[in-house]
Design an enzyme around this catalytic site. Structure first.
Site, PDB file in Angstrom:
ATOM      1  N   GLY A  32    -124.098  -2.930  48.736  1.00 40.74           N
ATOM      2  CA  GLY A  32    -122.953  -3.721  48.731  1.00 40.74           C
ATOM      3  C   GLY A  32    -123.028  -5.451  48.818  1.00 40.74           C
ATOM      4  O   GLY A  32    -124.075  -5.500  48.292  1.00 40.74           O
ATOM      5  N   LEU A  34    -121.631  -7.450  46.949  1.00 39.09           N
ATOM      6  CA  LEU A  34    -121.899  -7.284  45.505  1.00 39.09           C
ATOM      7  C   LEU A  34    -121.865  -9.019  45.213  1.00 39.09           C
ATOM      8  O   LEU A  34    -121.085  -9.800  45.557  1.00 39.09           O
ATOM      9  CB  LEU A  34    -120.961  -6.594  44.670  1.00 39.09           C
ATOM     10  CG  LEU A  34    -120.953  -5.166  45.006  1.00 39.09           C
ATOM     11  CD1 LEU A  34    -119.949  -4.566  44.309  1.00 39.09           C
ATOM     12  CD2 LEU A  34    -122.148  -4.471  44.871  1.00 39.09           C
ATOM     13  N   HIS A  35    -122.748  -9.111  44.333  1.00 40.93           N
ATOM     14  CA  HIS A  35    -122.823 -10.566  43.717  1.00 40.93           C
ATOM     15  C   HIS A  35    -122.999 -10.340  42.118  1.00 40.93           C
ATOM     16  O   HIS A  35    -123.097  -9.266  41.515  1.00 40.93           O
ATOM     17  CB  HIS A  35    -123.953 -11.431  44.409  1.00 40.93           C
ATOM     18  CG  HIS A  35    -125.354 -10.859  44.405  1.00 40.93           C
ATOM     19  ND1 HIS A  35    -126.304 -10.525  43.099  1.00 40.93           N
ATOM     20  CD2 HIS A  35    -125.959 -10.509  45.426  1.00 40.93           C
ATOM     21  CE1 HIS A  35    -127.135 -10.038  43.541  1.00 40.93           C
ATOM     22  NE2 HIS A  35    -127.177 -10.002  44.746  1.00 40.93           N
ATOM     23  N   HIS A  38    -125.605  -7.844  40.799  1.00 43.10           N
ATOM     24  CA  HIS A  38    -124.993  -6.420  40.717  1.00 43.10           C
ATOM     25  C   HIS A  38    -124.231  -6.278  39.388  1.00 43.10           C
ATOM     26  O   HIS A  38    -124.368  -5.346  38.740  1.00 43.10           O
ATOM     27  CB  HIS A  38    -124.193  -6.156  42.224  1.00 43.10           C
ATOM     28  CG  HIS A  38    -125.097  -6.095  43.476  1.00 43.10           C
ATOM     29  ND1 HIS A  38    -124.857  -7.099  44.281  1.00 43.10           N
ATOM     30  CD2 HIS A  38    -126.178  -5.309  43.820  1.00 43.10           C
ATOM     31  CE1 HIS A  38    -125.875  -6.945  45.504  1.00 43.10           C
ATOM     32  NE2 HIS A  38    -126.522  -5.733  45.175  1.00 43.10           N
ATOM     33  N   LYS A 150    -135.406  -8.276  40.207  1.00 39.44           N
ATOM     34  CA  LYS A 150    -135.910  -9.013  41.339  1.00 39.44           C
ATOM     35  C   LYS A 150    -136.601  -8.347  42.342  1.00 39.44           C
ATOM     36  O   LYS A 150    -137.561  -8.891  42.882  1.00 39.44           O
ATOM     37  CB  LYS A 150    -134.639  -9.562  42.082  1.00 39.44           C
ATOM     38  CG  LYS A 150    -134.936 -10.492  43.046  1.00 39.44           C
ATOM     39  CD  LYS A 150    -133.669 -10.921  43.999  1.00 39.44           C
ATOM     40  CE  LYS A 150    -133.884 -11.275  45.135  1.00 39.44           C
ATOM     41  NZ  LYS A 150    -134.153 -10.194  46.119  1.00 39.44           N
ATOM     42  N   SER A 186    -129.318 -13.064  45.409  1.00 33.14           N
ATOM     43  CA  SER A 186    -129.640 -12.238  46.339  1.00 33.14           C
ATOM     44  C   SER A 186    -128.634 -12.231  47.551  1.00 33.14           C
ATOM     45  O   SER A 186    -128.012 -13.302  48.059  1.00 33.14           O
ATOM     46  CB  SER A 186    -130.795 -12.283  47.032  1.00 33.14           C
ATOM     47  OG  SER A 186    -131.211 -11.913  48.432  1.00 33.14           O
ATOM     48  N   SER A 187    -128.046 -10.928  48.175  1.00 38.81           N
ATOM     49  CA  SER A 187    -127.264 -11.127  49.180  1.00 38.81           C
ATOM     50  C   SER A 187    -127.706 -11.545  50.444  1.00 38.81           C
ATOM     51  O   SER A 187    -126.926 -12.275  50.961  1.00 38.81           O
ATOM     52  CB  SER A 187    -127.041  -9.454  49.533  1.00 38.81           C
ATOM     53  OG  SER A 187    -126.595  -8.714  48.432  1.00 38.81           O
ATOM     54  N   ARG A 188    -129.020 -11.919  50.563  1.00 42.55           N
ATOM     55  CA  ARG A 188    -129.614 -12.718  51.696  1.00 42.55           C
ATOM     56  C   ARG A 188    -129.741 -13.966  51.659  1.00 42.55           C
ATOM     57  O   ARG A 188    -129.601 -14.791  52.373  1.00 42.55           O
ATOM     58  CB  ARG A 188    -130.990 -12.237  52.113  1.00 42.55           C
ATOM     59  CG  ARG A 188    -131.031 -10.630  52.681  1.00 42.55           C
ATOM     60  CD  ARG A 188    -132.430 -10.489  53.195  1.00 42.55           C
ATOM     61  NE  ARG A 188    -132.336  -8.832  53.747  1.00 42.55           N
ATOM     62  CZ  ARG A 188    -132.787  -7.795  53.360  1.00 42.55           C
ATOM     63  NH1 ARG A 188    -133.538  -7.848  52.147  1.00 42.55           N
ATOM     64  NH2 ARG A 188    -132.692  -6.800  54.039  1.00 42.55           N
TER      65      ARG A 188
END
Ligand code: PAF
Length: 282
Positions: A32, A34-35, A38, A150, A186-188
């Site tokens: 999830g 999402l970016h 994704h 990645k 990245s979600s992070r």
């Protein structure tokens, strides 16, 4: 409208209907938040398969005790809106009890590929990834599953487990999506302060430097020492690793890479509490 299944039996019923209608299926496993990275996987799946399933499951088994499982971004409504916009038919969103019911006691370990790089400081991480991805592949049994380059080590681990366990699903790697300044999505990245975000492009710069120096004939160990210096100077602290490894075996390369075997530079380093990773082909 995206149809959401929260149970394995619901997902299997949907798959059965699609298979009966002769349709092909691509699976995009995610956690999830999402970016665009994704969504690139989703578009790759859509381009080749009649139906796309996106799984969204923040997998507790792949987080270490001091890692960010509790604070990992969860944004179900926004994720579903993005999937609807992209024309995705189905999301599989199981809860933890559906994936790991009481008494769950099986783990998938992939030795050889998981002790180095991100496996060194995160001993449970790849066992958690391998276990959940094995479950997702078997629950859905798509024609293909799509993963970003990645997380290149993760991609190789998944390729190996699918091959070793004869799981009849093609594992597809998709090139990393980057911001205009080269930072890998990245979600992070959402955790970074503006100052930290300004330092982040040094990671891809260091990786490209390593590739360029090796191209000029420098041994990998020397190129990596220079790249590590670039990361430290930019404010990454600590640098977890900056190494060159062969793509398939992830064997360490210290001199010049063998011409017959593809190799990549891999980096992981912290900006504050946030650990960023990236890689770049030689
Ligand atoms: O890359 C991820 O988002 C996760 O590691 C994955 C593959 C969805 C397994 O939880």
């Amino acid at each position: 409208m995206v149809a959401v299944d929260r149970t394995v039996s619901g997902l299997r019923g949907r798959m059965r209907d699609w298979r009966t209608a002769g349709e092909t299926v691509g699976l995009v496993p995610t956690m999830g938040a999402l970016h665009e990275g994704h969504m690139t996987l989703v578009r790759a799946a859509r381009a080749e398969y009649d139906r796309v399933v996106v799984s969204i499951f923040v997998n507790p088994a792949q987080f270490g005790p001091r890692e960010d499982f509790d604070s990992y971004p969860r944004q179900e409504a926004r994720d579903l809106a993005m999937l609807a916009e992209a024309g995705v038919e189905s999301a599989f969103m199981p809860g933890v009890a559906e994936m790991y019911p009481d008494g769950f006691s099986t783990a998938v370990t992939v030795s050889g590929l998981t002790e180095c790089l991100c496996g060194r400081g995160r001993p449970v991480h790849f066992r958690g990834v391998a276990t959940v991805v094995t479950k997702l592949l078997l629950q859905c049994l798509p024609d293909a599953a799509f993963f970003g380059e990645k997380d290149f080590q993760q991609l190789q681990v998944i390729r190996r487990l699918a091959g070793d366990l004869d799981i009849p699903v093609a594992i597809r790697g998709v090139a990393t999506v980057r911001e205009t300044d080269g930072v890998a999505l990245s979600s992070r990245n959402a955790y970074l302060t503006p100052d930290q975000r300004a330092c982040a492009p040094a990671m891809i710069a260091a990786l490209r430097h390593v590739a360029a120096r090796i191209g000029e004939g420098a041994p990998a160990s020397e190129a990596c020492a220079e790249g590590r210096g670039m990361l430290e100077q930019a404010g990454f602290d600590p640098v977890d690793y900056l190494e060159v490894r062969e793509e398939e075996s992830l064997a360490l390369v210290e001199g010049q890479p063998a011409p017959s075997r593809s190799a990549r530079a891999f980096a992981a380093a912290f900006l504050g509490e946030t650990r960023l990773i990236d890689n770049w082909p030689l």
